[in-house]
Design a protein around this motif. Structure first.
Motif, PDB file in Angstrom:
ATOM      1  N   LYS A   5     -24.141 -22.922   4.830  1.00  0.00           N
ATOM      2  CA  LYS A   5     -24.091 -24.341   4.505  1.00  0.00           C
ATOM      3  C   LYS A   5     -24.019 -24.498   2.987  1.00  0.00           C
ATOM      4  N   VAL A   6     -23.216 -25.432   2.545  1.00  0.00           N
ATOM      5  CA  VAL A   6     -23.078 -25.713   1.124  1.00  0.00           C
ATOM      6  C   VAL A   6     -24.385 -26.328   0.619  1.00  0.00           C
ATOM      7  N   TYR A   7     -24.819 -25.898  -0.542  1.00  0.00           N
ATOM      8  CA  TYR A   7     -26.103 -26.312  -1.102  1.00  0.00           C
ATOM      9  C   TYR A   7     -26.231 -27.825  -1.226  1.00  0.00           C
ATOM     10  N   PHE A   8     -25.188 -28.502  -1.707  1.00  0.00           N
ATOM     11  CA  PHE A   8     -25.290 -29.921  -2.028  1.00  0.00           C
ATOM     12  C   PHE A   8     -24.713 -30.843  -0.954  1.00  0.00           C
ATOM     13  N   SER A   9     -24.352 -30.296   0.221  1.00  0.00           N
ATOM     14  CA  SER A   9     -23.862 -31.138   1.317  1.00  0.00           C
ATOM     15  C   SER A   9     -24.143 -30.429   2.636  1.00  0.00           C
ATOM     16  N   ASP A  10     -23.723 -31.057   3.705  1.00  0.00           N
ATOM     17  CA  ASP A  10     -23.891 -30.447   5.030  1.00  0.00           C
ATOM     18  C   ASP A  10     -22.658 -29.659   5.460  1.00  0.00           C
ATOM     19  N   GLU A  11     -21.710 -29.514   4.539  1.00  0.00           N
ATOM     20  CA  GLU A  11     -20.482 -28.790   4.850  1.00  0.00           C
ATOM     21  C   GLU A  11     -20.793 -27.321   5.136  1.00  0.00           C
ATOM     22  N   GLU A  12     -20.162 -26.799   6.154  1.00  0.00           N
ATOM     23  CA  GLU A  12     -20.313 -25.392   6.511  1.00  0.00           C
ATOM     24  C   GLU A  12     -19.164 -24.598   5.902  1.00  0.00           C
ATOM     25  N   ILE A  13     -19.455 -23.429   5.370  1.00  0.00           N
ATOM     26  CA  ILE A  13     -18.403 -22.557   4.856  1.00  0.00           C
ATOM     27  C   ILE A  13     -18.445 -21.243   5.626  1.00  0.00           C
ATOM     28  N   GLU A  14     -17.296 -20.612   5.693  1.00  0.00           N
ATOM     29  CA  GLU A  14     -17.218 -19.327   6.387  1.00  0.00           C
ATOM     30  C   GLU A  14     -17.058 -18.229   5.343  1.00  0.00           C
ATOM     31  N   PHE A  15     -17.897 -17.240   5.423  1.00  0.00           N
ATOM     32  CA  PHE A  15     -17.785 -16.093   4.525  1.00  0.00           C
ATOM     33  C   PHE A  15     -17.615 -14.854   5.395  1.00  0.00           C
ATOM     34  N   VAL A  16     -16.506 -14.163   5.214  1.00  0.00           N
ATOM     35  CA  VAL A  16     -16.217 -12.982   6.026  1.00  0.00           C
ATOM     36  C   VAL A  16     -16.213 -11.739   5.142  1.00  0.00           C
ATOM     37  N   PRO A  17     -16.506 -10.581   5.730  1.00  0.00           N
ATOM     38  CA  PRO A  17     -16.567  -9.338   4.943  1.00  0.00           C
ATOM     39  C   PRO A  17     -15.320  -9.066   4.101  1.00  0.00           C
ATOM     40  N   ALA A  18     -14.165  -9.506   4.545  1.00  0.00           N
ATOM     41  CA  ALA A  18     -12.932  -9.264   3.784  1.00  0.00           C
ATOM     42  C   ALA A  18     -12.997  -9.906   2.400  1.00  0.00           C
ATOM     43  N   TYR A  19     -13.769 -10.979   2.274  1.00  0.00           N
ATOM     44  CA  TYR A  19     -13.895 -11.639   0.980  1.00  0.00           C
ATOM     45  C   TYR A  19     -14.521 -10.726  -0.065  1.00  0.00           C
ATOM     46  N   LEU A  20     -15.379  -9.819   0.363  1.00  0.00           N
ATOM     47  CA  LEU A  20     -16.030  -8.908  -0.583  1.00  0.00           C
ATOM     48  C   LEU A  20     -15.006  -8.032  -1.286  1.00  0.00           C
ATOM     49  N   GLY A  21     -14.014  -7.585  -0.551  1.00  0.00           N
ATOM     50  CA  GLY A  21     -12.948  -6.790  -1.156  1.00  0.00           C
ATOM     51  C   GLY A  21     -12.156  -7.599  -2.167  1.00  0.00           C
ATOM     52  N   ASP A  22     -11.887  -8.852  -1.833  1.00  0.00           N
ATOM     53  CA  ASP A  22     -11.167  -9.733  -2.762  1.00  0.00           C
ATOM     54  C   ASP A  22     -11.967  -9.924  -4.045  1.00  0.00           C
ATOM     55  N   LEU A  23     -13.257 -10.173  -3.903  1.00  0.00           N
ATOM     56  CA  LEU A  23     -14.110 -10.359  -5.072  1.00  0.00           C
ATOM     57  C   LEU A  23     -14.176  -9.084  -5.913  1.00  0.00           C
ATOM     58  N   LYS A  24     -14.286  -7.945  -5.250  1.00  0.00           N
ATOM     59  CA  LYS A  24     -14.345  -6.664  -5.952  1.00  0.00           C
ATOM     60  C   LYS A  24     -13.064  -6.431  -6.756  1.00  0.00           C
ATOM     61  N   ALA A  25     -11.927  -6.825  -6.194  1.00  0.00           N
ATOM     62  CA  ALA A  25     -10.647  -6.646  -6.878  1.00  0.00           C
ATOM     63  C   ALA A  25     -10.561  -7.498  -8.145  1.00  0.00           C
ATOM     64  N   MET A  26     -11.281  -8.629  -8.181  1.00  0.00           N
ATOM     65  CA  MET A  26     -11.251  -9.511  -9.347  1.00  0.00           C
ATOM     66  C   MET A  26     -12.288  -9.129 -10.398  1.00  0.00           C
TER      67      MET A  26
END
Length: 85
Positions: A1-22
């Motif tokens: 859940k987003v800290y400042f709203s009730d919006e839900e976000i999806e975080f998947v393991p593939a994102y870690l690779g993207d972040l590592k590449a940056m």
């Protein structure tokens, strides 16, 4: 859940690779950076920040928090560091 709203976000393991590449392993021009690091930051480790930005201009706050709640007091130093009156 987003800290400042009730919006839900999806975080998947593939994102870690993207972040590592940056990820940058070192600063190419440390003198171009200005770090404001708060000792009582509840999210980021202050010692890790200070070490990561070694060689950069640094303002090491012995109190404060992640939100830099006392930013009004810090602002004159930030302005000085970035060359503003």
């Amino acid at each position: 859940k987003v800290y400042f709203s009730d919006e839900e976000i999806e975080f998947v393991p593939a994102y870690l690779g993207d972040l590592k590449a940056m990820e940058q392993t070192s600063l190419t021009n440390p003198q171009r950076y200005f770090l404001v690091a708060a000792r009582d930051d509840e999210v980021l480790n202050c010692d890790t920040m200070l070490a990561r930005y070694l060689g950069a201009h640094q303002l090491h706050l012995l109190g404060s928090d992640h939100a830099l709640s006392d930013f009004d007091e810090i602002l004159p130093f930030v302005k000085l560091a970035v060359g503003l009156p």
